[in-house]
Design an enzyme around this catalytic site. Structure first.
Site, PDB file in Angstrom:
ATOM      1  CG  ASP A  80      -2.457   1.134   1.146  1.00 25.19           C
ATOM      2  OD1 ASP A  80      -3.681   0.364   0.516  1.00 25.19           O
ATOM      3  OD2 ASP A  80      -2.238   1.877   1.199  1.00 25.19           O
ATOM      4  CG  ASP A 121     -10.451  -2.898  -1.380  1.00 25.15           C
ATOM      5  OD1 ASP A 121     -11.829  -2.636  -1.900  1.00 25.15           O
ATOM      6  OD2 ASP A 121     -10.594  -2.972   0.013  1.00 25.15           O
ATOM      7  CE  LYS A 161     -11.889  -0.230  -3.927  1.00 30.06           C
ATOM      8  NZ  LYS A 161     -12.274   0.006  -2.918  1.00 30.06           N
TER       9      LYS A 161
END
Ligand SMILES: C[S@@+](CC[C@H](N)C(=O)[O-])C[C@H]1O[C@@H](n2cnc3c(N)ncnc32)[C@H](O)[C@@H]1O
Length: 208
Positions: A80, A121, A161
């Protein structure tokens, strides 16, 4: 500063949200955990001892849910831009997945390992400019697909996603070239007003 009506109603919705309460009592860092748990129930994505890459992992609820299933013999690499509080048995890389050096860092960590499952995601910060936000998420989708193509074992799976909009159908078509089956999925835990949708690529083909 006076709170706007929108942020007040978001807070009311958030506090009443049963997934928020459940996440709190189950020890998950975010209600997002239940999207992965539901996808896993439906598509049987996770099993013990797998190698998993979690893109856009912070604050970490997908990583938490993954570790619970793959166990300590499994391997999970999470990435991330934002920091992530450590999670036992999760190997974290901080950086922007769009940057070559960050990808290289993740690839070095993987070494000889091939991946069973990629979960993404990732979503760009919403600017409110629809075409820009849409282009941003499709770009991230394409990078997750490229990564899968290069690092996944044959028969591996991808959960990613996206948002329905421009280039979305084209992305699904690209995914169909890589996976035997591609389906879409809107989890119950996804808020109704959210245009997010999950794409599941099943059984990666043997790539030339
Ligand atoms: C919805 S959150 C993920 C929630 C996470 N799945 C969980 O269960 O805790 C989306 C994350 O994607 C990350 N993200 C967005 N763009 C990214 C990029 N280019 N590279 C890496 N991470 C990114 C954001 O920082 C954010 O933490």
């Amino acid at each position: 500063m006076k709170r706007s009506r929108t942020s007040k109603s978001w807070m009311n919705e958030h506090v009443k949200d049963s997934y928020v309460k459940q996440a709190h009592s189950d020890g998950y860092r975010s209600r997002a955990a239940y999207k992965l748990i539901e996808a896993n129930k439906k598509f049987k994505l996770l099993t013990k001892n797998m190698v998993v890459v979690d893109l856009g992992s912070s604050p970490g609820s997908w990583s938490q849910a993954t570790v619970n299933i793959i166990g300590s013999q499994g391997k999970i690499f999470a990435l991330d831009i934002l920091e992530m509080e450590p999670i036992k048995n999760v190997n974290f890389v901080q950086g922007d997945f769009r940057e070559e050096n960050v990808l290289n860092h993740l690839e070095n960590k993987l070494g000889d390992l091939k991946v069973d499952l990629v979960i993404s995601d990732m979503a760009p910060n919403i600017s409110g400019i629809k075409t820009k936000d849409q282009a941003g998420i499709i770009h991230l989708n394409e990078l997750a697909l490229d990564f899968s193509r290069n690092w996944m074992k044959p028969n591996g799976n991808l959960l990613v996603k996206s948002f329905v909009g421009e280039q979305y159908e084209e992305f699904i078509e690209s995914a169909r070239k890589v996976f035997t089956k591609v389906v879409t999925f809107k989890p119950k835990a996804s808020r109704d007003r959210s245009s997010e949708i999950f794409i599941v690529g099943q059984k990666m083909k043997i790539m030339e």
